[in-house]
Design a protein around this motif. Structure first.
Motif, PDB file in Angstrom:
ATOM      1  N   ARG A 102      41.218  21.489 101.282  1.00 61.15           N
ATOM      2  CA  ARG A 102      39.981  22.000 101.772  1.00 61.15           C
ATOM      3  C   ARG A 102      39.747  21.363 103.209  1.00 61.15           C
ATOM      4  O   ARG A 102      39.809  20.108 103.480  1.00 61.15           O
ATOM      5  N   LEU A 103      39.396  22.289 104.049  1.00 59.30           N
ATOM      6  CA  LEU A 103      39.197  21.705 105.532  1.00 59.30           C
ATOM      7  C   LEU A 103      37.689  22.192 105.623  1.00 59.30           C
ATOM      8  O   LEU A 103      37.301  23.428 105.614  1.00 59.30           O
ATOM      9  N   GLU A 104      36.719  21.306 105.983  1.00 57.88           N
ATOM     10  CA  GLU A 104      35.254  21.494 106.412  1.00 57.88           C
ATOM     11  C   GLU A 104      35.112  21.431 107.608  1.00 57.88           C
ATOM     12  O   GLU A 104      34.914  20.123 108.146  1.00 57.88           O
ATOM     13  N   HIS A 105      34.825  22.316 108.419  1.00 55.41           N
ATOM     14  CA  HIS A 105      34.142  21.989 109.915  1.00 55.41           C
ATOM     15  C   HIS A 105      35.136  21.212 110.668  1.00 55.41           C
ATOM     16  O   HIS A 105      34.483  20.323 111.200  1.00 55.41           O
ATOM     17  N   SER A 121      36.928  25.779 108.998  1.00 50.73           N
ATOM     18  CA  SER A 121      36.624  25.616 107.663  1.00 50.73           C
ATOM     19  C   SER A 121      37.509  26.855 106.643  1.00 50.73           C
ATOM     20  O   SER A 121      37.771  27.866 107.098  1.00 50.73           O
ATOM     21  N   LEU A 122      38.490  25.948 105.764  1.00 52.83           N
ATOM     22  CA  LEU A 122      39.240  26.904 104.794  1.00 52.83           C
ATOM     23  C   LEU A 122      39.498  26.271 103.554  1.00 52.83           C
ATOM     24  O   LEU A 122      39.649  24.885 103.724  1.00 52.83           O
ATOM     25  N   THR A 123      39.951  26.839 102.547  1.00 52.80           N
ATOM     26  CA  THR A 123      40.115  26.468 101.494  1.00 52.80           C
ATOM     27  C   THR A 123      41.490  27.003 100.839  1.00 52.80           C
ATOM     28  O   THR A 123      41.679  28.345 101.294  1.00 52.80           O
ATOM     29  N   ILE A 124      42.474  26.405 100.682  1.00 51.52           N
ATOM     30  CA  ILE A 124      43.747  26.751 100.174  1.00 51.52           C
ATOM     31  C   ILE A 124      44.076  26.408  98.731  1.00 51.52           C
ATOM     32  O   ILE A 124      44.085  25.225  98.426  1.00 51.52           O
ATOM     33  N   PRO A 125      43.895  27.264  98.044  1.00 49.03           N
ATOM     34  CA  PRO A 125      44.137  27.029  96.374  1.00 49.03           C
ATOM     35  C   PRO A 125      45.597  26.493  95.916  1.00 49.03           C
ATOM     36  O   PRO A 125      46.527  26.880  96.738  1.00 49.03           O
ATOM     37  N   SER A 126      45.353  25.551  95.084  1.00 47.09           N
ATOM     38  CA  SER A 126      46.523  24.912  94.998  1.00 47.09           C
ATOM     39  C   SER A 126      47.846  26.134  94.152  1.00 47.09           C
ATOM     40  O   SER A 126      47.465  26.792  93.825  1.00 47.09           O
ATOM     41  N   GLY A 127      48.818  25.810  94.594  1.00 49.22           N
ATOM     42  CA  GLY A 127      49.838  26.653  94.244  1.00 49.22           C
ATOM     43  C   GLY A 127      50.237  27.843  95.049  1.00 49.22           C
ATOM     44  O   GLY A 127      51.154  28.659  94.567  1.00 49.22           O
ATOM     45  N   SER A 128      49.252  28.141  96.112  1.00 51.79           N
ATOM     46  CA  SER A 128      49.615  29.328  96.875  1.00 51.79           C
ATOM     47  C   SER A 128      50.614  29.124  97.964  1.00 51.79           C
ATOM     48  O   SER A 128      50.741  27.877  98.477  1.00 51.79           O
ATOM     49  N   PHE A 129      50.875  30.343  98.547  1.00 47.07           N
ATOM     50  CA  PHE A 129      51.732  30.391  99.729  1.00 47.07           C
ATOM     51  C   PHE A 129      50.910  30.696 100.769  1.00 47.07           C
ATOM     52  O   PHE A 129      50.404  31.822 100.740  1.00 47.07           O
ATOM     53  N   PHE A 130      50.453  29.915 101.710  1.00 48.84           N
ATOM     54  CA  PHE A 130      49.338  30.141 102.614  1.00 48.84           C
ATOM     55  C   PHE A 130      50.118  30.058 103.816  1.00 48.84           C
ATOM     56  O   PHE A 130      50.775  29.193 104.318  1.00 48.84           O
ATOM     57  N   THR A 153      38.318  15.171 115.246  1.00 46.45           N
ATOM     58  CA  THR A 153      37.206  14.488 115.887  1.00 46.45           C
ATOM     59  C   THR A 153      35.870  14.871 115.052  1.00 46.45           C
ATOM     60  O   THR A 153      35.152  13.904 115.172  1.00 46.45           O
ATOM     61  N   ASP A 154      36.005  15.801 114.330  1.00 53.82           N
ATOM     62  CA  ASP A 154      34.945  16.189 113.431  1.00 53.82           C
ATOM     63  C   ASP A 154      35.437  16.666 112.169  1.00 53.82           C
ATOM     64  O   ASP A 154      36.460  17.555 112.088  1.00 53.82           O
ATOM     65  N   GLY A 155      34.365  16.824 111.169  1.00 50.52           N
ATOM     66  CA  GLY A 155      34.825  17.425 109.965  1.00 50.52           C
ATOM     67  C   GLY A 155      35.436  16.542 108.798  1.00 50.52           C
ATOM     68  O   GLY A 155      35.768  15.525 109.057  1.00 50.52           O
ATOM     69  N   THR A 156      35.728  17.291 107.811  1.00 49.57           N
ATOM     70  CA  THR A 156      36.328  16.349 106.587  1.00 49.57           C
ATOM     71  C   THR A 156      37.503  17.114 106.081  1.00 49.57           C
ATOM     72  O   THR A 156      37.499  18.516 106.056  1.00 49.57           O
ATOM     73  N   ILE A 157      38.541  16.475 105.566  1.00 50.49           N
ATOM     74  CA  ILE A 157      39.637  17.169 105.085  1.00 50.49           C
ATOM     75  C   ILE A 157      39.744  16.488 103.340  1.00 50.49           C
ATOM     76  O   ILE A 157      39.762  15.269 103.218  1.00 50.49           O
ATOM     77  N   LEU A 158      39.833  17.481 102.424  1.00 46.21           N
ATOM     78  CA  LEU A 158      40.145  17.103 101.259  1.00 46.21           C
ATOM     79  C   LEU A 158      41.191  17.610 100.473  1.00 46.21           C
ATOM     80  O   LEU A 158      41.427  18.747 100.665  1.00 46.21           O
ATOM     81  N   ILE A 159      41.726  16.739  99.638  1.00 48.31           N
ATOM     82  CA  ILE A 159      42.835  17.396  98.557  1.00 48.31           C
ATOM     83  C   ILE A 159      42.068  17.078  97.271  1.00 48.31           C
ATOM     84  O   ILE A 159      42.133  15.823  96.777  1.00 48.31           O
ATOM     85  N   GLY A 160      42.149  18.068  96.556  1.00 45.04           N
ATOM     86  CA  GLY A 160      41.379  18.012  95.298  1.00 45.04           C
ATOM     87  C   GLY A 160      39.838  17.491  95.751  1.00 45.04           C
ATOM     88  O   GLY A 160      39.104  18.097  96.353  1.00 45.04           O
ATOM     89  N   ASP A 161      39.443  16.432  94.940  1.00 40.61           N
ATOM     90  CA  ASP A 161      38.373  15.810  95.222  1.00 40.61           C
ATOM     91  C   ASP A 161      38.248  14.605  96.382  1.00 40.61           C
ATOM     92  O   ASP A 161      37.294  13.937  96.573  1.00 40.61           O
ATOM     93  N   MET A 180      53.603  37.874 106.892  1.00 41.44           N
ATOM     94  CA  MET A 180      53.342  38.973 106.078  1.00 41.44           C
ATOM     95  C   MET A 180      54.325  39.071 104.891  1.00 41.44           C
ATOM     96  O   MET A 180      53.973  39.318 103.850  1.00 41.44           O
ATOM     97  N   THR A 181      55.659  38.741 105.164  1.00 43.44           N
ATOM     98  CA  THR A 181      56.701  38.915 103.970  1.00 43.44           C
ATOM     99  C   THR A 181      56.588  37.761 103.096  1.00 43.44           C
ATOM    100  O   THR A 181      56.657  37.871 101.865  1.00 43.44           O
ATOM    101  N   MET A 182      56.079  36.247 103.388  1.00 42.40           N
ATOM    102  CA  MET A 182      56.074  35.477 102.689  1.00 42.40           C
ATOM    103  C   MET A 182      54.838  34.956 101.956  1.00 42.40           C
ATOM    104  O   MET A 182      54.720  34.476 100.792  1.00 42.40           O
ATOM    105  N   ALA A 183      53.679  34.946 102.732  1.00 41.39           N
ATOM    106  CA  ALA A 183      52.429  34.552 102.092  1.00 41.39           C
ATOM    107  C   ALA A 183      51.604  35.356 101.182  1.00 41.39           C
ATOM    108  O   ALA A 183      51.470  36.501 101.266  1.00 41.39           O
ATOM    109  N   ASP A 184      50.870  34.498 100.380  1.00 43.20           N
ATOM    110  CA  ASP A 184      49.708  35.348  99.572  1.00 43.20           C
ATOM    111  C   ASP A 184      48.470  35.540 100.400  1.00 43.20           C
ATOM    112  O   ASP A 184      48.075  36.241 100.216  1.00 43.20           O
ATOM    113  N   THR A 185      48.252  34.461 101.069  1.00 46.03           N
ATOM    114  CA  THR A 185      46.970  34.681 101.921  1.00 46.03           C
ATOM    115  C   THR A 185      47.407  34.398 103.307  1.00 46.03           C
ATOM    116  O   THR A 185      48.341  33.224 103.727  1.00 46.03           O
ATOM    117  N   ILE A 186      47.044  34.796 104.470  1.00 50.00           N
ATOM    118  CA  ILE A 186      47.319  34.632 105.945  1.00 50.00           C
ATOM    119  C   ILE A 186      45.918  34.363 106.566  1.00 50.00           C
ATOM    120  O   ILE A 186      44.946  35.086 106.145  1.00 50.00           O
TER     121      ILE A 186
END
Ligand SMILES: Nc1ncnc2c1ncn2[C@@H]1O[C@H](COP(=O)(O)OP(=O)(O)O)[C@@H](O)[C@H]1O
Ligand SMILES: [Mg+2]
Lengths: 312, 386
Positions: free
Chosen positions: B12-15, B30-39, B63-71, B203-209
């Protein structure tokens, strides 16, 4: 290796050209082309012969000469006396050992000082980099002799270094630095430092910082990255630097002459006095040849062990 | 093969922002990348993709914001403390180590007990079983790329970052590796964050772009969603090609909005409008448009029609013919006609009508720049006809 291959290919092309394309039109052309490289080599070969081969042969020949009975001082004739070697080495074995020992200590010290310094200049100096490099080279603008004499002053009994050491009792009340073995080693270390720093810097500077990032990404701490990536990749510079320091250090005599005493005599000092003061040419020649061969041997072993044949 | 330890941890990237001096490289992302996905992070060169990855890897500090992996908050964690590995754009293989040791590097640092078995499995996975004793310089670009991949995957990171991993390969190898990468990702079940500026690759590879532009995310979604209903002109133009035509809302008819497009009435299902008020851009993908000779009838229940176009160029590419049609208001629209073997080519100069299904329309805010995200000198090999 790749350069040699490149040349090989180039040669083949120039040799094939006339045969296939021009055939019989210019029979003298290929011959002259083959000669050109040798003609170009001529000045270099002549230089080597006059200034390297001839003196070497003279030195080797002098080393087995003896002084005929009743001859004047400085007159020697060739008698092929190989016992000159055993006699001389018997007498000066400790001096040899001492020379290599001092050179080794000085090389290790110089490496310990140079690596962090070169590392800092290569990766941490930002816009100060060029200034720092100039400072590393700056001592070369002053003569070797003068710089060593300056150390005589710095290490003198009345100077602040010795004073300070006496105050903290690292040195006895009558203890001194000048005219001791440490003074000689300090002098050698100082004098050859740039020869160590520059090659290490040059090879560190070529290490791709992205490889260090990759190591960090693969769970290596800063120290592990240094140990597993940076140092191995800068090894060519370390090998070059240690050789450039050790070889002249082993043959040095100025530091021992100016900063040492009678018990810190190095091979260089003996050769100097045998050649120029005692006029005992054969002994001096034996020492020179032996010094040269033992350095060659040590260097060969060292390069083999450090696995960097392709660099030298 | 999925490792339960690293499973179930979203990135998770927050701001998150990154400024270099006064230059904003990444802007409040800000974005959330679900575990196991091809993003896939898709965007033009210089839009901040690499900077985003480097912040996740710990090579750049936000410079700002939070990066989380799991919790776990890893915003300021050292790179070597993060369960993240990177496949670098330049591969960054260690030249002094052989392939085996390159792949074993991360395992050894973490004191793995099964180094040999794991390295061999990883090399097998990327089909480089026999190369273990070679040095990186003795491999081809494609093989080095695989080693870089194996070196990262072998550590089973919670997140695998790939920075334009196929950028240095030639087109054929790139297509092949795209399929390979997708296969490997499914096989190992790790989260892949794949950075690219190649929309086809994404487009060919990702679940989410996530489509990125100037340090911001323009739109995020599945490949179909992004392609069929872009929300900005940038996305419409950057992913594939779009015909964007000015339109104004003139009324409504049941579930449809009635639009006026240069004097013609056009229907737009209300649900397909993405923002905007009365001034809109309507978009139709070139392959969704059917070209017919002037006045000819077209089957199908509901069609939008724009009459009076003149074919100004036709290029036959084999699978399809690409037409440029000049409309009465001067705009040139692009139409791809699939080569179905029925009906002949329309010659240059023919007057035609453009038909399409209203459901294939998308509508964007008319205030957006029509040319945003248009680049791009992407020529298709073709033979001009007519
Ligand atoms: N260390 C840096 N210092 C200053 N500007 C940088 C730095 N790194 C990247 N940038 C700038 O940030 C922008 C985004 O760069 P980058 O993330 O590499 O883009 P991308 O990977 O999408 O091509 C670029 O305009 C680049 O010039
Ligand atoms: Mg980039």
């Amino acid at each position: 290796m790749s350069a040699a291959q490149g040349i090989g290919i180039g040669e083949r092309q120039t040799l094939e050209d006339p045969q296939h394309d021009r055939g019989s039109t210019a029979p003298s052309q290929p011959g002259r082309r083959r000669l050109t490289p040798y003609l170009l080599l001529l000045p270099g070969m002549a230089w080597l012969t006059i200034f390297f081969i001839v003196p070497l042969v003279t030195l080797l020949s002098t080393s087995t000469q003896t002084r005929p009975d009743g001859a004047e001082i400085g007159v020697y004739t060739q008698t092929w006396r190989f016992a000159n070697y055993t006699d001389t080495l018997d007498e000066y074995l400790t001096v040899f050992g001492r020379s290599f020992f001092y050179a080794l200590i000085a090389t290790v010290l110089a490496l310990a000082i140079s690596y962090p310094l070169a590392y800092a200049i290569a990766f941490k100096s930002g816009r100060w980099r060029n200034l720092l490099l100039v400072l590393v080279v700056a001592p070369f603008f002053v003569s070797f002799l003068l710089r060593t004499i300056a150390w005589k002053q710095i290490l003198a009994d009345q100077a602040w270094v010795a004073d300070a050491l006496r105050t903290v009792h690292l040195l006895g009340p009558d203890g001194r630095i000048i005219n001791t073995a440490p003074a000689v080693v300090i002098g050698i270390t100082y004098n050859f430092l740039p020869f160590m720093i520059l090659p290490i810097y040059a090879s560190l500077e070529r290490v791709d910082p992205r490889l260090m990032e990759a190591a960090g990404d693969l769970y290596a701490s800063a120290l592990t990255t240094l140990r597993k990536v940076t140092i191995p990749l800068s090894l060519p510079g370390v090998v070059a630097g240690t050789l450039l320091t050790f070889i002249p250090a082993a043959g040095d005599y100025i530091n021992s002459a100016l900063l040492g005493n009678r018990d810190t005599t190095m091979v260089g000092n003996v050769i100097d006095s045998r050649f120029l003061r005692v006029v005992d040419y054969p002994t001096a020649a034996v020492l020179s040849v032996s010094l040269m061969l033992s350095i060659l041997l040590l260097v060969a072993i060292y390069i083999r062990r450090s696995g960097t044949e392709e660099l030298v | 093969m999925a490792d339960p330890e690293t499973g179930g941890r979203d990135l998770r990237l927050e701001h998150v922002s990154k400024r270099f001096g006064s230059f904003v490289a990444v802007d409040d992302l800000s974005l959330t990348i679900p575990s196991g996905s091809f993003f896939a992070l898709l965007g033009p060169s210089g839009c901040g993709k690499t900077t985003t990855l480097r912040m996740v890897a710990g090579l750049e500090e936000p410079t700002d914001g939070t990066i989380l992996i799991g919790d776990d908050d890893v915003t300021h964690a050292r790179p070597y403390k993060r369960p993240v590995n990177t496949v670098f754009q330049s591969y960054a293989l260690f030249p002094h180590l052989d392939i085996f040791e390159n792949v074993a590097f991360g395992l050894r640092r973490r004191g793995s007990k099964k180094v040999t078995a794991e390295v061999e499995a990883a090399l097998e996975l990327v089909e480089l079983g026999g190369m273990a004793k070679r040095k990186p310089a003795q491999l081809s670009g494609g093989q080095q790329q695989r080693v870089a991949l194996a070196r990262a995957i072998v550590n089973r990171p919670a997140v695998l970052l790939l920075d334009e991993p196929l950028g240095a390969l030639d087109l054929k190898l790139r297509r092949q590796m795209q399929i390979e990468l997708k296969r490997i990702q499914i096989e190992v079940g790790l989260t892949f964050v794949h950075v690219t500026h190649d929309q086809e690759e994404a487009m060919t590879m990702a679940d989410t772009i996530a489509v990125m532009n100037s340090g911001r995310i323009e739109q995020m979604g599945g490949p179909t969603e992004l392609y069929e209903s872009p929300t900005t002109t940038f996305v419409a133009n950057f992913l594939g090609q779009s015909n964007l035509i000015r339109a104004t809302v003139s009324g409504s008819d049941g579930d449809d909005l009635v639009l006026e497009v240069h004097g013609q009435k056009v229907a737009l299902p209300s649900a397909l409008r993405n923002g905007g008020e009365s001034d809109l851009h309507i978009g139709v993908r070139p392959e969704k448009i059917q070209l017919v000779p002037e006045g000819a009838a077209v089957e199908g229940a509901r069609r939008n029609v724009l009459p009076g176009g003149v074919v100004s160029d036709a290029s036959f590419t084999g699978v399809s013919t690409q037409y440029l049609v000049r409309m009465p208001w001067g705009q040139e629209l692009m139409v791809f006609a699939q080569n179905l073997g029925t009906g002949g080519l329309l010659r240059r100069g023919t007057t035609v009508d453009l038909h399409w299904d209203p459901a294939h329309t998308f509508a964007l805010d008319g205030r957006l720049d029509v040319n945003a995200g248009v680049d791009r000198t992407e020529g298709v090999a073709s033979v001009p006809v007519g």
